[in-house]
Design a protein around this motif. Structure first.
Motif, PDB file in Angstrom:
ATOM      1  N   ALA A 251       0.750  -0.977   0.287  1.00  8.46           N
ATOM      2  CA  ALA A 251      -0.019  -0.437   0.149  1.00  8.46           C
ATOM      3  C   ALA A 251       0.847   1.724  -0.380  1.00  8.46           C
ATOM      4  N   LEU A 252       1.964   1.272   0.468  1.00  6.28           N
ATOM      5  CA  LEU A 252       2.837   2.520   1.045  1.00  6.28           C
ATOM      6  C   LEU A 252       3.489   2.449  -0.642  1.00  6.28           C
ATOM      7  N   ALA A 253       3.839   1.732  -1.209  1.00 12.76           N
ATOM      8  CA  ALA A 253       4.683   1.912  -2.772  1.00 12.76           C
ATOM      9  C   ALA A 253       3.706   2.145  -3.337  1.00 12.76           C
TER      10      ALA A 253
ATOM     11  N   VAL B  80      11.892  -1.864  -3.937  1.00 13.40           N
ATOM     12  CA  VAL B  80      12.546  -2.496  -3.975  1.00 13.40           C
ATOM     13  C   VAL B  80      13.512  -2.662  -2.492  1.00 13.40           C
ATOM     14  N   VAL B  81      13.621  -1.495  -1.549  1.00 14.11           N
ATOM     15  CA  VAL B  81      13.727  -1.090  -0.311  1.00 14.11           C
ATOM     16  C   VAL B  81      13.037  -1.605   0.796  1.00 14.11           C
ATOM     17  N   LEU B  82      11.374  -1.554   0.450  1.00 17.63           N
ATOM     18  CA  LEU B  82      10.643  -1.913   1.145  1.00 17.63           C
ATOM     19  C   LEU B  82      10.264  -3.286   1.457  1.00 17.63           C
ATOM     20  N   GLU B  83      10.702  -4.193   0.299  1.00 18.58           N
ATOM     21  CA  GLU B  83      10.671  -6.103   0.274  1.00 18.58           C
ATOM     22  C   GLU B  83      10.919  -6.649   0.917  1.00 18.58           C
TER      23      GLU B  83
ATOM     24  N   PRO C  23      -2.848   7.095   7.403  1.00 12.88           N
ATOM     25  CA  PRO C  23      -3.797   6.160   6.984  1.00 12.88           C
ATOM     26  C   PRO C  23      -3.597   4.526   7.180  1.00 12.88           C
ATOM     27  N   LEU C  24      -2.322   4.050   6.623  1.00 10.82           N
ATOM     28  CA  LEU C  24      -1.692   2.592   6.868  1.00 10.82           C
ATOM     29  C   LEU C  24      -1.173   2.706   8.485  1.00 10.82           C
ATOM     30  N   ASP C  25      -0.708   3.373   9.414  1.00 10.28           N
ATOM     31  CA  ASP C  25      -0.798   2.905  10.536  1.00 10.28           C
ATOM     32  C   ASP C  25      -1.651   2.802  11.703  1.00 10.28           C
ATOM     33  N   ALA C  26      -3.303   3.833  11.077  1.00  8.53           N
ATOM     34  CA  ALA C  26      -4.404   3.420  11.620  1.00  8.53           C
ATOM     35  C   ALA C  26      -4.763   1.911  10.918  1.00  8.53           C
ATOM     36  N   LEU C  27      -4.698   1.027   9.931  1.00 11.99           N
ATOM     37  CA  LEU C  27      -5.184   0.033   9.720  1.00 11.99           C
ATOM     38  C   LEU C  27      -4.538  -1.386  10.476  1.00 11.99           C
ATOM     39  N   SER C  28      -2.805  -0.813  10.906  1.00  8.74           N
ATOM     40  CA  SER C  28      -2.433  -1.730  11.898  1.00  8.74           C
ATOM     41  C   SER C  28      -1.699  -0.832  12.837  1.00  8.74           C
ATOM     42  N   ALA C  29      -2.085  -0.495  14.009  1.00  6.40           N
ATOM     43  CA  ALA C  29      -1.795   0.054  14.707  1.00  6.40           C
ATOM     44  C   ALA C  29      -0.700  -0.447  16.426  1.00  6.40           C
TER      45      ALA C  29
END
Length: 556
Positions: free
Chosen positions: A270-272, A339-342, A495-501
């Motif tokens: 989602a971040l990518a 690539v770095v995130l992976e 918003p992503l942090d809110a999904l997995s906080a």
């Protein structure tokens, strides 16, 4: 009558076994049983026990030798009765050894039933003991089996026997458990039993079993009351050891290893995607790279090169040329970030939270909290990536609801909520990975995978730029554009942090008392279960973890 009792006495003397000298080291002996620095040894010669009818008497012989086994002659020794002798007594309170180190005394039985010991002692020598029983109802043998005490560091199990004074005045377990000494004491044998003989028959006994640790502390004990001894036979009893409560309070250097599931991978995807959209909204890869190059030239005072670049950009030729090269090379800033995130997601297979678990007592039971120190990413056999989430504003302290089960020595973790916002963890992981690889910034790591080499090659081909912007200038521009991507990534985390906080875990923590001091030294959990939950708590993905904690305070 006297002949009958004399015959009974002779039978019990025979039951006592051989008549070689016997040395005693009984657990319930008084403090002066072995004087400090004692080098000599006093031994009872003949039977180690006496069974006497009321009014009867018997001689005993003890021998004193020094450390080399030579007799200690012409020295005074003392006799004393140890325990509840009632009206039994001694003919004398001491004597003097002869040339062979021997001394003789006499025990005189009273009219009352009794179980006690005779102590023969002298300065500088280990004392000797003779067990004495007085009874008009005959004698029996008590066999005590000891069970239980599991889960404690047990170095020795001891059985202590207390004779009741009368049918109405019995020794209760509550009383017996507070006593350090007893009428009889034995360490259990290889079969887990202790044998006592002779003891007065038709009497009631209270039996205590104690388990002591390598630290000489009582770690488990048990008791049975009203054991009636049968004459001329075995009376059997079983005592179950009940472990004493361990001390759980203190601080533990803790390690929580999480099996993170899909939450990091989903958040990285989602971040990518968010970065791709943000880069496009910012003008695209080529535009962001040329913006960074302009900024670098301006900072360096390269006005001629800057003017030439601005002119090329005004016609759109610079963007078109660089964009074409990036497309041919398949390079993009968002692709470099992916690539770095992976790589960071792969490191999450070894996600460990280091911290301190604090456990304290209260009127309602124990309370606990977990203070996170840092997060480690990576497998145990690889280079680790270290993250201190406090530097990015994530709460370090996690409250924990716990319940202490004294019966099973388990600290039940009802719930522990660790703030671990997944997108922030990913972005922080990029920065930590860059540091671990000796790079100047996280932007440099992204740019190295996102087309930095294409930008450098394009600069080198521009006559107006190549002279003013050498290798270090191109590198600075790459780092700057990578930094811009990192800024975009940080902006997309909320918003992503809110999904997995946060991670919420529960499960049992087993305890370990390694040194037998009744204080928990370590806490362990093979599996804690829970979920990586959203900020509102309405959704989450299942995760599990292992836990290990070693006591750091208070020290034993």
């Amino acid at each position: 009558m006297y002949l009958r009792l004399a015959g009974l006495l002779a039978a019990w003397v025979a039951l006592a076994g051989c008549h070689e000298p016997t040395t005693f080291d009984l657990d319930a002996g008084p403090a002066d049983a072995s004087p400090p620095g004692a080098t000599g040894l006093i031994e009872i010669e003949g039977a180690p026990t006496l069974a006497l009818a009321p009014g009867a008497h018997a001689e005993f012989v003890a021998r004193w030798t020094d450390a080399e086994g030579r007799p200690v002659a012409m020295r005074d020794v003392s006799f004393a009765l140890d325990g509840m002798a009632r009206d039994s007594t001694l003919f004398s309170l001491g004597g003097r050894t002869d040339e062979d180190g021997r001394v003789t005394g006499m025990v005189i039985a009273g009219s009352e039933t009794a179980t006690f010991r005779l102590r023969v002692a002298a300065p500088g020598a280990q004392a000797a003991y003779l067990e004495v029983a007085v009874s008009a109802d005959g004698f029996g043998r008590l066999v005590v089996a000891v069970e239980g005490g599991d889960g404690r560091d047990i170095a020795q199990r001891t059985v202590l026997v207390h004779q009741s004074t009368s049918a109405t005045d019995r020794v209760s377990c509550d009383d017996a458990l507070t006593r350090r000494e007893a009428d009889r004491s034995r360490t259990i044998d290889a079969l887990g039993e202790a044998v006592f003989a002779p003891l007065p028959a038709a009497q009631r006994f209270t039996i205590v079993a104690r388990a002591t640790s390598s630290a000489s502390l009582i770690v488990a004990e048990g008791c049975v009351e009203d054991v009636m001894l049968e004459p001329l036979g075995d009376t059997r009893a079983t005592v179950t050891l009940v472990p004493r409560t361990l001390g759980i309070e203190g601080e533990y250097d803790a390690e929580l290893a999480l099996r993170a599931g899909m939450a990091p991978s989903l958040a990285a995807d989602a971040l990518a995607l968010a970065l791709e959209g943000t880069v496009v909204a910012s003008g695209g890869d080529a535009s962001m790279m040329l913006d960074a190059l302009e900024s670098t030239l301006r900072d360096r005072g390269a006005t001629a090169a800057l003017s030439a670049l601005e002119a090329a950009r005004a016609t759109g030729s610079a963007e078109r040329e660089l964009a074409t090269r990036l497309a041919l090379d398949g390079a993009s800033l968002a692709g470099g970030a992916r690539v770095v995130l992976e790589e960071i997601v792969a490191l999450h297979r070894g996600l460990v939270v280091d911290g301190v678990l604090f456990v304290a007592g209260s009127m309602d039971g124990p309370v606990a909290s977990f203070t996170r120190g840092e997060v480690r990413l990576g497998e145990a056999d690889a280079d680790l990536v270290m993250i201190d989430l406090r530097e990015v504003g994530v709460a370090a302290r996690a409250a924990a609801a716990v319940r202490w089960n004294e019966g099973s020595d388990v600290l039940q973790l009802e719930s522990m909520r660790i703030e671990l916002p997944v997108a922030t963890l990913l972005v922080s992981g990029i920065e930590a990975l860059a540091r671990a690889r000796g790079l100047e910034s996280a932007g440099a790591l992204i740019a190295s995978h996102g087309g930095c080499d294409v930008l450098q090659a394009w600069i080198a081909e521009q006559d107006d730029l190549a002279t003013a912007c050498g290798a270090d200038c191109a590198t600075a521009a790459c780092d700057a554009v990578g930094g811009a991507v990192m800024a975009l990534a940080r902006g997309a985390t909320a918003p992503l942090d809110a999904l997995s906080a946060r991670v919420v875990l529960a499960g049992p923590l087993s305890t370990e008392d390694a040194d037998g001091n009744l204080s928990v030294d370590a806490l362990r959990a093979e599996t804690l279960s829970g979920s990586w939950r959203s900020a509102d708590g309405l959704s989450g993905e299942a995760v599990d973890a292992t836990f290990g904690g070693a006591r750091i305070s208070p020290l034993p």
